[in-house]
Design a protein around this motif. Structure first.
Motif, PDB file in Angstrom:
ATOM      1  N   LYS A  47       0.843  -1.211   0.000  1.00  0.00           N
ATOM      2  CA  LYS A  47       0.000   0.000   0.000  1.00  0.00           C
ATOM      3  C   LYS A  47       0.869   1.248   0.000  1.00  0.00           C
ATOM      4  CE  LYS A  47      -1.729   1.551   4.009  1.00  0.00           C
ATOM      5  NZ  LYS A  47      -1.407   2.957   4.314  1.00  0.00           N
ATOM      6  N   ALA A 120      -2.147  10.307   2.693  1.00  0.00           N
ATOM      7  CA  ALA A 120      -1.204  10.171   1.563  1.00  0.00           C
ATOM      8  C   ALA A 120      -1.514  11.165   0.450  1.00  0.00           C
ATOM      9  CB  ALA A 120      -1.248   8.752   1.016  1.00  0.00           C
ATOM     10  N   ILE A 145      -3.548   8.299  15.110  1.00  0.00           N
ATOM     11  CA  ILE A 145      -2.241   7.863  15.632  1.00  0.00           C
ATOM     12  C   ILE A 145      -1.342   9.051  15.953  1.00  0.00           C
ATOM     13  CG2 ILE A 145      -2.339   5.624  14.484  1.00  0.00           C
ATOM     14  CD1 ILE A 145      -0.577   6.670  12.313  1.00  0.00           C
ATOM     15  N   MET A 150       3.472  18.622   8.910  1.00  0.00           N
ATOM     16  CA  MET A 150       4.151  18.607   7.607  1.00  0.00           C
ATOM     17  C   MET A 150       5.313  19.597   7.571  1.00  0.00           C
ATOM     18  SD  MET A 150       1.259  17.964   4.706  1.00  0.00           S
ATOM     19  CE  MET A 150       2.520  17.996   3.451  1.00  0.00           C
ATOM     20  N   ASP A 151       5.817  19.979   8.741  1.00  0.00           N
ATOM     21  CA  ASP A 151       6.904  20.975   8.790  1.00  0.00           C
ATOM     22  C   ASP A 151       8.139  20.536   8.006  1.00  0.00           C
ATOM     23  OD1 ASP A 151       6.808  19.065  11.034  1.00  0.00           O
ATOM     24  OD2 ASP A 151       8.723  19.935  11.570  1.00  0.00           O
ATOM     25  N   LEU A 152       8.451  19.241   8.024  1.00  0.00           N
ATOM     26  CA  LEU A 152       9.658  18.776   7.310  1.00  0.00           C
ATOM     27  C   LEU A 152       9.420  18.759   5.794  1.00  0.00           C
ATOM     28  CD1 LEU A 152      10.718  15.892   9.729  1.00  0.00           C
ATOM     29  CD2 LEU A 152      11.568  18.256   9.656  1.00  0.00           C
ATOM     30  N   HIS A 153       8.179  18.459   5.399  1.00  0.00           N
ATOM     31  CA  HIS A 153       7.845  18.512   3.958  1.00  0.00           C
ATOM     32  C   HIS A 153       8.053  19.952   3.463  1.00  0.00           C
ATOM     33  CE1 HIS A 153       5.198  14.711   4.007  1.00  0.00           C
ATOM     34  NE2 HIS A 153       5.452  14.937   5.264  1.00  0.00           N
ATOM     35  N   GLY A 191       7.195  10.395   4.444  1.00  0.00           N
ATOM     36  CA  GLY A 191       6.489  11.275   3.503  1.00  0.00           C
ATOM     37  C   GLY A 191       7.319  12.471   3.084  1.00  0.00           C
ATOM     38  N   GLU A 215      13.097   3.410   4.486  1.00  0.00           N
ATOM     39  CA  GLU A 215      12.118   2.336   4.281  1.00  0.00           C
ATOM     40  C   GLU A 215      12.192   1.759   2.875  1.00  0.00           C
ATOM     41  OE1 GLU A 215      10.736   3.825   8.131  1.00  0.00           O
ATOM     42  OE2 GLU A 215      11.825   4.617   6.420  1.00  0.00           O
ATOM     43  N   THR A 330       6.637   0.654  13.214  1.00  0.00           N
ATOM     44  CA  THR A 330       5.477   1.105  13.987  1.00  0.00           C
ATOM     45  C   THR A 330       4.188   0.507  13.432  1.00  0.00           C
ATOM     46  OG1 THR A 330       4.187   3.052  14.639  1.00  0.00           O
ATOM     47  CG2 THR A 330       5.400   3.228  12.584  1.00  0.00           C
ATOM     48  N   ASP A 331       4.145   0.216  12.141  1.00  0.00           N
ATOM     49  CA  ASP A 331       2.915  -0.328  11.533  1.00  0.00           C
ATOM     50  C   ASP A 331       2.647  -1.776  11.936  1.00  0.00           C
ATOM     51  OD1 ASP A 331       3.270   1.460   8.359  1.00  0.00           O
ATOM     52  OD2 ASP A 331       2.613   2.083  10.353  1.00  0.00           O
ATOM     53  N   VAL A 353       7.639   6.352  17.241  1.00  0.00           N
ATOM     54  CA  VAL A 353       7.434   7.043  15.964  1.00  0.00           C
ATOM     55  C   VAL A 353       6.223   7.973  16.002  1.00  0.00           C
ATOM     56  CG1 VAL A 353       7.001   6.715  13.487  1.00  0.00           C
ATOM     57  CG2 VAL A 353       8.591   5.198  14.686  1.00  0.00           C
ATOM     58  N   GLU A 355       2.872   9.724  18.291  1.00  0.00           N
ATOM     59  CA  GLU A 355       2.632  10.100  19.695  1.00  0.00           C
ATOM     60  C   GLU A 355       1.349   9.511  20.265  1.00  0.00           C
ATOM     61  OE1 GLU A 355       2.608  12.321  17.196  1.00  0.00           O
ATOM     62  OE2 GLU A 355       1.155  13.929  17.507  1.00  0.00           O
ATOM     63  N   ARG A 397      -4.131  -0.253  11.369  1.00  0.00           N
ATOM     64  CA  ARG A 397      -3.335  -1.330  11.971  1.00  0.00           C
ATOM     65  C   ARG A 397      -3.967  -1.799  13.284  1.00  0.00           C
ATOM     66  NH1 ARG A 397      -1.129  -2.499   7.256  1.00  0.00           N
ATOM     67  NH2 ARG A 397      -0.141  -0.697   6.354  1.00  0.00           N
TER      68      ARG A 397
HETATM   69  C1  EPZ Z   1       4.226   6.760   6.400  1.00  0.00           C
HETATM   70  O1  EPZ Z   1       3.482   7.800   6.996  1.00  0.00           O
HETATM   71  C2  EPZ Z   1       3.254   5.598   6.239  1.00  0.00           C
HETATM   72  N1  EPZ Z   1       2.138   5.996   5.389  1.00  0.00           N
HETATM   73  C3  EPZ Z   1       2.719   5.178   7.615  1.00  0.00           C
HETATM   74  O2  EPZ Z   1       1.900   4.034   7.410  1.00  0.00           O
HETATM   75  C4  EPZ Z   1       3.907   4.784   8.507  1.00  0.00           C
HETATM   76  O3  EPZ Z   1       3.436   4.462   9.792  1.00  0.00           O
HETATM   77  C5  EPZ Z   1       4.898   5.954   8.589  1.00  0.00           C
HETATM   78  O4  EPZ Z   1       5.313   6.344   7.258  1.00  0.00           O
HETATM   79  C6  EPZ Z   1       6.144   5.593   9.390  1.00  0.00           C
HETATM   80  O5  EPZ Z   1       6.761   4.482   8.830  1.00  0.00           O
HETATM   81  C7  EPZ Z   1       2.314   6.032   4.047  1.00  0.00           C
HETATM   82  O6  EPZ Z   1       3.389   5.769   3.530  1.00  0.00           O
HETATM   83  C8  EPZ Z   1       1.120   6.417   3.219  1.00  0.00           C
HETATM   84  P1  EPZ Z   1       6.355   9.954   8.789  1.00  0.00           P
HETATM   85  P2  EPZ Z   1       4.136   9.294   7.109  1.00  0.00           P
HETATM   86  O7  EPZ Z   1       6.349  11.240   8.069  1.00  0.00           O
HETATM   87  O8  EPZ Z   1       4.968   9.566   5.925  1.00  0.00           O
HETATM   88  C9  EPZ Z   1       6.690  13.065  12.309  1.00  0.00           C
HETATM   89  C10 EPZ Z   1      -0.002   2.684   7.685  1.00  0.00           C
HETATM   90  O9  EPZ Z   1      -0.585   2.182   8.661  1.00  0.00           O
HETATM   91  N2  EPZ Z   1       6.738  14.108  11.260  1.00  0.00           N
HETATM   92  O10 EPZ Z   1       7.538   9.044   8.662  1.00  0.00           O
HETATM   93  O11 EPZ Z   1       3.045  10.229   7.443  1.00  0.00           O
HETATM   94  C11 EPZ Z   1       5.284  12.493  12.429  1.00  0.00           C
HETATM   95  O12 EPZ Z   1       4.494  13.291  13.274  1.00  0.00           O
HETATM   96  C12 EPZ Z   1       0.497   4.112   7.775  1.00  0.00           C
HETATM   97  O13 EPZ Z   1       0.211   2.098   6.591  1.00  0.00           O
HETATM   98  C13 EPZ Z   1       7.037  15.414  11.642  1.00  0.00           C
HETATM   99  O14 EPZ Z   1       7.248  15.708  12.822  1.00  0.00           O
HETATM  100  O15 EPZ Z   1       5.063   9.090   8.390  1.00  0.00           O
HETATM  101  C14 EPZ Z   1       5.510  11.142  13.010  1.00  0.00           C
HETATM  102  O16 EPZ Z   1       5.605  11.263  14.416  1.00  0.00           O
HETATM  103  C15 EPZ Z   1       0.251   4.741   9.142  1.00  0.00           C
HETATM  104  N3  EPZ Z   1       7.070  16.380  10.688  1.00  0.00           N
HETATM  105  C16 EPZ Z   1       6.865  10.735  12.439  1.00  0.00           C
HETATM  106  O17 EPZ Z   1       7.456  11.925  11.909  1.00  0.00           O
HETATM  107  C17 EPZ Z   1       6.826  16.101   9.361  1.00  0.00           C
HETATM  108  O18 EPZ Z   1       6.892  17.031   8.521  1.00  0.00           O
HETATM  109  C18 EPZ Z   1       6.793   9.705  11.348  1.00  0.00           C
HETATM  110  O19 EPZ Z   1       6.023  10.250  10.324  1.00  0.00           O
HETATM  111  C19 EPZ Z   1       6.527  14.768   9.003  1.00  0.00           C
HETATM  112  C20 EPZ Z   1       6.497  13.785   9.970  1.00  0.00           C
END
Ligand code: EPZ
Length: 450
Positions: A47, A120, A145, A150-153, A191, A215, A330-331, A353, A355, A397
Motif C-alpha cells: 500500500k 497520503a 495515531i 508537515m513541517d519537514l515537507h 512522507g 524504508e 510502527t505499523d 514514531v 505520539e 493497523r
Molecule cells: C508513512 O506515513 C506511512 N504511510 C505510515 O503508514 C507509517 O506508519 C509511517 O510512514 C512511518 O513508517 C504512508 O506511507 C502512506 P512519517 P508518514 O512522516 O509519511 C513526524 C499505515 O498504517 N513528522 O515518517 O506520514 C510524524 O508526526 C500508515 O500504513 C514530523 O514531525 O510518516 C511522526 O511522528 C500509518 N514532521 C513521524 O514523523 C513532518 O513534517 C513519522 O512520520 C513529518 C512527519
C-alpha cells in the motif's frame, strides 16, 4: 491567493457517484475464534509504495502502468483524487492500473472531501511541484495515531526554491527559483523524504537529503523515478543524492510486496496456533518482524517460495521499541500487542514514531487483555485467553490487530468501522477464509466515526 480559489476550495465537495451508498449502514467484520490458520497466503503489493507511486506518476509524460497494485480502499481514494485533478486512470485486464496525465497542467489542488480521507494525499505536494511548479495541498487533519505535521515537507520544498504559504488549512506552494539544495531532516520522515525526492527529481541542480528515511518504499519510489529517467542515488541509506532532470518518461513498473501485510499474517499464524506459507515477499524487508516473532517463540523458516511460519508451543513475552526502518516498524506495533496479550509474563512496547498509537489498548482490554499505558510505553501482562466482544477499529493497523485477537478469542467478535481495515488489506476476508478462519462481513446502523 485570491479569495475566489479559497472559496472554491472550501466549497468543493467530491462528486457523489450515483448509487453510492450514503446511508447510515457501516461495515463490520465478524470473526469466530478458535480456528488456527493453515495453508498458503499470497501477499499483495505494498500500500505505502503504491500510493506514492500513483502520486509520482503525474510527473511523467505518457501512460504509466503499475503492476501489483492492491485493490484496497486507499488505492480507490487515490484514483478518485487523480481523476479529480484531471488524470485518466483505468484498470486493465491483467489487473494493472493505467495512469494517463493530460497534456497540459493538472488541477493544482484536490477537493477537501477527498484529501481528508487519506493522509497520503499530501504526496501530491512533491509530485505537483515536480510536474508544474505549483500545488495546493490540504494540511492533514489529526488522525488516530498522532497529529501528522508537515513541517519537514515544507522545509524541504522551500529549500528547493518553493514559496510556501499556509492559509485556511491549506499549503499554497509555488516554485519561484527552483534550484537543488541540501536538506537535513530532523526526523527521517517517510512522507517528507518522498515529497522532497519528487520535487528534486525535476529541480535543476543537485539536491541532497540528509537523515533521509530508509524504508523499502523509499527505495521503490527511487527505482520507479529512475525508471522514468530520474537520477537518484543512495535511496535506502540516510543520504540521498538527486540530480534534477528536465523531463520524465512514463513506463511500466511492478510495486514491491507489502511487508506489513506479510507481517500481519505471520502474527496470525503465531497467535492462532497455526502454520502458514507466506508467498510473494522480500525477506530482507521482513527481518525486524522475523527476529521479533522468533523471540516470542514462533518458528519461521525461509524457503524458495517465501516463509513458512509456525506457532511455537507457547508465546513468550518480549520487549519492543518501534523505530524508523530498519528498526521494528510502527505499523506492526498493534499486531504484536495483540500477540503479547497472550504471552505469560510482562512485555513492554515503546512507541517512538507516533505520539498516539495505543488506541488499540482499550479495545483489547474489552477482550480481556491486561495492558497499562504510561505515555509512549505500554506494559502488557499476558492473560490465559481473550474473549470475543464488540470492538471498534480506530485505525488501519489497530483494526488488523483486532482481527488477530479475534482469531484466538473465545466466541465471536464483531469489529465496527471495519472500513479502516479494508483501507490497507486486499481481500482480507477471502484470504483469511482460505486459511481456515471463520470470518464474514456484517453491517450495522450508524455513521462512520473518523
Ligand atoms: C508513512 O506515513 C506511512 N504511510 C505510515 O503508514 C507509517 O506508519 C509511517 O510512514 C512511518 O513508517 C504512508 O506511507 C502512506 P512519517 P508518514 O512522516 O509519511 C513526524 C499505515 O498504517 N513528522 O515518517 O506520514 C510524524 O508526526 C500508515 O500504513 C514530523 O514531525 O510518516 C511522526 O511522528 C500509518 N514532521 C513521524 O514523523 C513532518 O513534517 C513519522 O512520520 C513529518 C512527519
Amino acid at each position: 491567493m485570491t479569495t475566489a480559489i479559497i472559496d472554491q476550495l472550501m466549497g468543493e465537495t467530491a462528486p457523489i457517484k450515483s448509487g453510492e451508498r450514503c446511508g447510515p449502514l457501516k461495515e463490520t467484520l465478524c470473526i469466530e475464534g478458535g480456528h488456527p490458520l493453515h495453508g498458503l497466503v499470497r501477499v499483495s503489493g505494498a500500500k505505502n509504495a503504491g500510493l506514492v507511486l500513483m502520486a509520482a506518476s503525474i510527473m511523467a509524460d505518457g501512460e504509466t502502468i503499475l503492476d501489483n497494485l492492491p485493490r484496497i480502499r486507499d488505492v480507490e481514494v487515490m484514483i478518485e483524487i487523480l481523476n479529480d485533478i484531471g488524470v485518466d486512470t483505468s484498470w486493465n485486464e491483467d489487473d494493472s492500473l493505467s495512469i494517463c496525465p493530460p497534456a497540459g497542467k493538472v488541477k493544482n489542488h484536490t477537493s477537501y472531501d477527498l484529501a481528508k480521507q487519506m493522509r497520503a494525499s499530501n504526496l501530491f505536494l512533491g509530485s505537483m511541484l515536480g510536474r508544474q511548479g505549483e500545488a495546493i495541498v490540504s494540511l492533514p487533519g489529526g488522525c488516530d495515531i498522532g497529529s501528522r505535521p508537515m513541517d519537514l515537507h515544507i522545509k524541504g520544498v522551500a529549500a528547493l526554491g518553493t514559496e510556501v504559504k499556509i492559509e485556511h488549512g491549506y499549503i499554497f506552494a509555488n516554485t519561484k527559483q527552483p534550484s537543488g539544495a541540501r536538506v537535513y531532516l530532523d526526523f527521517p520522515s517517510v512522507g517528507a523524504t518522498e515529497n522532497i525526492m519528487m520535487i528534486a527529481a525535476k529541480t535543476p541542480g543537485t539536491s541532497i537529503i540528509e537523515n533521509a528515511a530508509k524504508e523499502p518504499e523509499i527505495v521503490d519510489l527511487a527505482n520507479f523515478l529512475n525508471s522514468m529517467g530520474a537520477r537518484i542515488r543512495g535511496a535506502g541509506t540516510d543520504l540521498i543524492k538527486i540530480e534534477g532532470v528536465s523531463s520524465l518518461k512514463a513506463g511500466r513498473y511492478a510495486i514491491i510486496p507489502d511487508r506489513i501485510e506479510a507481517g500481519t499474517y505471520m502474527v496470525g499464524a503465531a497467535i492462532s496456533g497455526g502454520e502458514i506459507q507466506v508467498e510473494n515477499i522480500i525477506p530482507t524487508h521482513l527481518h525486524p518482524i522475523i527476529a521479533k516473532l522468533q523471540e516470542t517463540g514462533a518458528h519461521i523458516e525461509e524457503n524458495d517460495r517465501g516463509l513458512l511460519v509456525r506457532a511455537g508451543n507457547k508465546i513468550s513475552p518480549v520487549d519492543i521499541k518501534t523505530l524508523p526502518y530498519p528498526g521494528f516498524p510502527t505499523d506492526m506495533q498493534s499486531q504484536m500487542m495483540a500477540l503479547l496479550s497472550l504471552a505469560p509474563g510482562s512485555s513492554m512496547i515503546v512507541e517512538n514514531v507516533f505520539e498516539n498509537r495505543f488506541q488499540i489498548v482499550d479495545e483489547l482490554k474489552r477482550m480481556g487483555a491486561n495492558i497499562k499505558v504510561e505515555g509512549h510505553t505500554a506494559v502488557i501482562e499476558g492473560v490465559k485467553n481473550l474473549y470475543g466482544a464488540q470492538v471498534k477499529a480506530t485505525d488501519l493497523r489497530a483494526g488488523a490487530a483486532l482481527v488477530l485477537a479475534a482469531l484466538t478469542a473465545e466466541g465471536e467478535t464483531e469489529i465496527e468501522d471495519a472500513i479502516h481495515i479494508f483501507r490497507g488489506y486486499e481481500d482480507i476476508v477471502e484470504k483469511l477464509t482460505t486459511l481456515g478462519a471463520k470470518v464474514h462481513k456484517g453491517y450495522m446502523e450508524g455513521e462512520y466515526t473518523d
